[in-house]
Design an enzyme around this catalytic site. Structure first.
Site, mmCIF file in Angstrom:
data_model
loop_
_atom_site.group_PDB
_atom_site.id
_atom_site.type_symbol
_atom_site.label_atom_id
_atom_site.label_comp_id
_atom_site.label_asym_id
_atom_site.label_seq_id
_atom_site.Cartn_x
_atom_site.Cartn_y
_atom_site.Cartn_z
ATOM 1 N N ASN A 129 0.803 -1.221 0.000
ATOM 2 C CA ASN A 129 0.000 0.000 0.000
ATOM 3 C C ASN A 129 0.836 1.272 0.000
ATOM 4 O O ASN A 129 0.331 2.346 -0.281
ATOM 5 C CB ASN A 129 -0.946 0.013 1.203
ATOM 6 C CG ASN A 129 -0.222 -0.245 2.491
ATOM 7 O OD1 ASN A 129 0.390 -1.303 2.671
ATOM 8 N ND2 ASN A 129 -0.259 0.699 3.399
ATOM 9 N N CYS A 188 -3.032 5.446 7.459
ATOM 10 C CA CYS A 188 -3.311 5.060 8.831
ATOM 11 C C CYS A 188 -2.183 5.454 9.760
ATOM 12 O O CYS A 188 -2.388 5.728 10.922
ATOM 13 C CB CYS A 188 -3.558 3.561 8.929
ATOM 14 S SG CYS A 188 -3.228 2.718 7.416
HETATM 15 C C1 LIG Z 1 -6.375 -0.346 2.971
HETATM 16 C C2 LIG Z 1 -5.652 -1.559 3.317
HETATM 17 C C3 LIG Z 1 -6.050 -2.368 4.388
HETATM 18 C C4 LIG Z 1 -7.201 -1.998 5.279
HETATM 19 O O1 LIG Z 1 -8.413 -2.159 4.604
HETATM 20 P P1 LIG Z 1 -9.763 -1.631 5.231
HETATM 21 O O2 LIG Z 1 -10.803 -2.176 4.324
HETATM 22 O O3 LIG Z 1 -9.676 -0.149 5.197
HETATM 23 O O4 LIG Z 1 -9.873 -2.166 6.602
HETATM 24 C C5 LIG Z 1 -5.335 -3.511 4.630
HETATM 25 N N1 LIG Z 1 -4.294 -3.862 3.881
HETATM 26 C C6 LIG Z 1 -3.872 -3.110 2.851
HETATM 27 C C7 LIG Z 1 -2.713 -3.569 2.036
HETATM 28 C C8 LIG Z 1 -4.535 -1.939 2.542
HETATM 29 O O5 LIG Z 1 -4.108 -1.198 1.528
#
Ligand SMILES: *Cc1c(COP(=O)(O)O)cnc(C)c1O
Length: 386
Positions: A154, A329
């Site tokens: 991410n 986050c």
């Molecule tokens: C955004 C993300 C998450 C969290 O997903 P949510 O649906 O917002 O809880 C987890 N892992 C990765 C790699 C992400 O990009």
């Protein structure tokens, strides 16, 4: 009205596509039934919408519909996968393997399990953000019960060799989980071809609504056992209780359908935008690319800038482009990104990083303006430091 900055933070979230919203709307007011109500038409209508979405999502990853367990998102899916496997396979072993660059939604459940007595190995990554397959092989032990490696990062967009990892895990009889939150409808995913046993998904990274996601749980060869983390009415094959949320689920299905239809064309278009941005920015002094140059998400560009303060950099960009340093986050904290740090970049470079996340609605003009502003900001900050 003040003009809002250009949105280049698509790894944090994306807007709901108008076609997705349109598909969702009837499920709030008209088809409002509880999909578990089997005795009347209201329930049947809602269930029909859920069923169609479930089939769409299953098809997108080459799974069968019964293997899709709806959750509130990828965070919950990761928690269910990791803690659920740990609890169910506890007597077979207590060793888990994951990677230093995973999302906090994988790292934190692993840390929690460590506090309960499980042992977790955090694999390092190379300068390019990729894990070493030989190291993975050497790390798997008799008591290893799970390997969790994300499909697409991410922060730096790096794509791990998921099919190779799946092959290794299957050969050694270890379950393989992948967090594919960033990968769904961006790169091809195939739970059979890639030998994936569990896969976390979320809708809001692909123009679907927030608050809905899923965990793929393999039903045969091998049949994955999982301890539920939320108990109650027994929905979702007892893996995840709670009344289903049809508008969100229908939106998730529609988002996947649209995403798949344009995946190849969009991948190509966004890669071009990304490469063009890098071509321009790489001409600047002290600008480094974070992550593998080609084995990465089409719409991801992540750079580190030498000789500037990280906070000043983001503040300087803020009025014109909406980007983040690290992940959304953890961007509220001032600690350097654990992902960039894992690449072997020093603290200063890890701190002064920018993640550009392009998406379906990003235009060429926007990228050009964003590059121009980024260049001026970097140059003036570097000059001020000298
Ligand atoms: C955004 C993300 C998450 C969290 O997903 P949510 O649906 O917002 O809880 C987890 N892992 C990765 C790699 C992400 O990009």
């Amino acid at each position: 009205m003040m003009q809002r900055p250009i949105y280049l933070d698509c790894h944090a979230t994306t807007p709901v596509d108008p076609q997705v919203l349109e598909a969702m709307l009837p499920y709030f007011t008209e088809h409002f039934g509880n999909p578990s109500s089997v005795s009347h038409a209201y329930g049947w209508e809602a269930e029909a919408g859920v069923k169609q979405a479930r089939e769409m999502i299953a098809q997108a990853i080459n799974a069968s519909p019964e293997e899709i367990i709806f959750t509130s998102g990828a965070t919950e899916a990761n928690n269910l996968a990791i803690k659920g496997v740990a609890e169910a396979y506890f007597s077979q072993g207590q060793h888990i393997i994951t990677v230093a660059t995973e999302h906090r939604a994988v790292l934190d459940p692993c840390q929690y399990l460590e506090s309960l007595g499980f042992e977790v190995t955090y694999l390092p990554v190379g300068e390019d953000g990729l894990i070493d397959l030989e190291t993975l092989k050497e790390t798997i032990r008799e008591d290893t019960i799970l390997v969790s490696v994300m499909a697409a990062n991410n922060e730096i967009g790096v794509l791990q060799p998921i099919a190779d990892i799946g092959e290794i895990c299957r050969e050694r009889g270890v379950l393989f989980h992948t967090d594919a939150a960033q990968a769904l409808a961006k790169i091809p995913l195939d739970v059979e071809g890639m030998k994936i046993d569990l896969m976390s998904l979320t809708a809001h990274k692909l123009y679907g609504p927030k608050g809905i996601g899923a965990l793929y749980v393999r039903r045969r060869q091998p049949k994955v056992r999982l301890a539920s983390q939320i108990q109650g009415g027994g929905q979702e094959r007892n893996f995840r209780s709670g009344t289903l949320y049809p508008p969100q689920i229908v939106g998730f299905g529609k988002a996947v359908e649209l995403g798949l239809a344009e995946m190849d064309a969009e991948g190509e278009r966004q890669s071009k935008l990304r490469d063009r941005a890098w071509e321009e920015l790489s001409q600047l002094e002290g600008v480094y690319l974070n992550g593998h140059p080609t084995q990465r998400l089409p719409g991801n560009l992540n750079i580190s800038v030498a000789g500037v303060d990280g906070t000043a950099l983001i503040l300087g960009l803020q009025p014109v482009i909406a980007v983040s340093s690290g992940s959304a986050c953890s961007s509220q904290s001032t600690a350097p990104s654990h992902v960039i740090t894992a690449l072997g970049r020093g603290k200063a470079l890890a701190n002064a990083s920018i993640r550009f996340g392009m998406g379906r609605f990003t235009t060429e003009e926007e990228i050009d303006s964003a590059i121009a502003h980024t260049k001026t900001t970097i140059e003036s900050l570097q000059k001020a430091k000298v």
